[in-house]
Structures are given as C-alpha cells and as structure tokens.
Design an enzyme around this catalytic site. Structure first.
Site, short mmCIF file in Angstrom:
data_model
loop_
_atom_site.label_atom_id
_atom_site.label_comp_id
_atom_site.label_asym_id
_atom_site.label_seq_id
_atom_site.Cartn_x
_atom_site.Cartn_y
_atom_site.Cartn_z
N ILE A 1 0.85 -1.19 0.00
CA ILE A 1 0.00 0.00 0.00
C ILE A 1 0.89 1.24 0.00
O ILE A 1 1.77 1.37 0.84
CB ILE A 1 -0.91 0.02 1.25
CG1 ILE A 1 -1.77 -1.24 1.30
CG2 ILE A 1 -1.77 1.28 1.27
CD1 ILE A 1 -2.43 -1.48 2.64
N CYS A 2 0.64 2.15 -0.93
CA CYS A 2 1.36 3.42 -0.98
C CYS A 2 0.49 4.45 -0.26
O CYS A 2 -0.49 4.95 -0.81
CB CYS A 2 1.63 3.84 -2.42
SG CYS A 2 2.54 5.39 -2.53
N LEU A 3 0.85 4.71 0.99
CA LEU A 3 0.11 5.67 1.82
C LEU A 3 1.14 6.36 2.70
O LEU A 3 1.90 5.70 3.40
CB LEU A 3 -0.94 4.93 2.65
CG LEU A 3 -1.85 5.77 3.53
CD1 LEU A 3 -2.70 6.73 2.70
CD2 LEU A 3 -2.76 4.86 4.36
#
Length: 160
Positions: free
Chosen positions: A91-93
């Site tokens: 997840i790119c967060l």
C-alpha cells in the site's frame, strides 16, 4: 510485558469497545494469542463505491519499535487500486512511510487505508493501469475494472 505489548493490548481493547462505530472495519485483531506483532484486519467495501460488497483482508506486521515506527500493512486479498500493488498488496500511503506519527493507532491507520480506497492518489501509483484510467478521466472504465476485480477476488464465499 514490554511497552509495545501493553500498547497493542490497549489498542485491541479500545477497538473492541468502539467496533460498532466503524462498520468499515469488520475485524482488527492479532492473528494468534502467541504473537502480538502479527495482526489481521478485514475491511468492507463501502456502499456507493466500486468496492461495495467486497471483503478485503489486510496483513499487519508490528515492528519492535512500534509506535515510534509504523506498522507494515498489505492487502492479502487481490484488489485493484492505483495505490496498491496488484501482486504484492503493498500500500502506498504516506502515513505508512514518511508521515507516520506515534499518535496513529492500528485502528486509525486501517481507517486511513479504508478511506484511501475511495480517495485514490493517481500521481503516486503502484498500479499504473488503474492510475492511468483515473488520469485520463475514464471513470466508467476505472470503476468497472474495480468492480470486476472485487467480484473475482473479494466477494464473500457462500457455503451451500
């Protein structure tokens, strides 16, 4: 008991008390009684989104220096989203990386992941195909792609 374990037990108790106020989180708990550093979460696809009806599992690894450092979260359910790697579930967060603060809890972080599903950021994609559809403004194709992957991988299995 170390401070990380105490913090995690407190977070689990707090979540259990407030679970009804967060219907998008179907589950948030350690995977076993023996290891407080490995958690699982289960998110419901929110109504009115292309993820509606889907159930999405997350694996959560807690570092030894939590909450100073963020947990590692990844989807274990295949999901089509611009900010989620289709094969690995990464997840790119920003809060899972540079914007982490010890004020975040596992619950608030999982809620942020849930919010990301309906608020993608196509400028920092891990899934370029989904991001390109958004950047081109082709919402019909984007939402249909998500619905297709939700139906293929995230609909609850019904025992007959």
């Amino acid at each position: 008991m170390d401070t990380v374990s105490r913090r995690l037990i407190k977070e689990l108790r707090d979540f259990d008390k407030e679970a009804a106020s967060h219907p998008e989180i179907l589950e948030l708990a350690p995977e076993s009684d023996h290891d407080l550093r490995q958690w699982k979460a289960c998110l419901a696809g929110l109504p009115g989104t292309p993820y509606e009806g889907g159930v999405f599992d997350l694996s959560i690894q807690i570092p030894r220096n939590y909450p100073i450092h963020p947990p590692t979260m990844q989807f274990t359910t295949k999901i089509c989203h611009p900010n989620v790697h289709f094969k690995t579930g990464e997840i790119c967060l920003d809060i899972l990386k540079t914007e982490w603060s010890p004020a975040w809890t596992l619950k608030s972080t999982v809620l942020a992941v849930s919010l990301l599903l309906s608020n993608p950021e196509p400028s920092s994609p891990l899934n370029c195909d989904a991001a390109n559809l958004l950047r081109c403004g082709d919402m019909l194709a984007y939402e249909n792609l998500i619905r297709m992957y939700t139906q293929l991988h995230a609909l609850p299995k019904i025992n007959k």
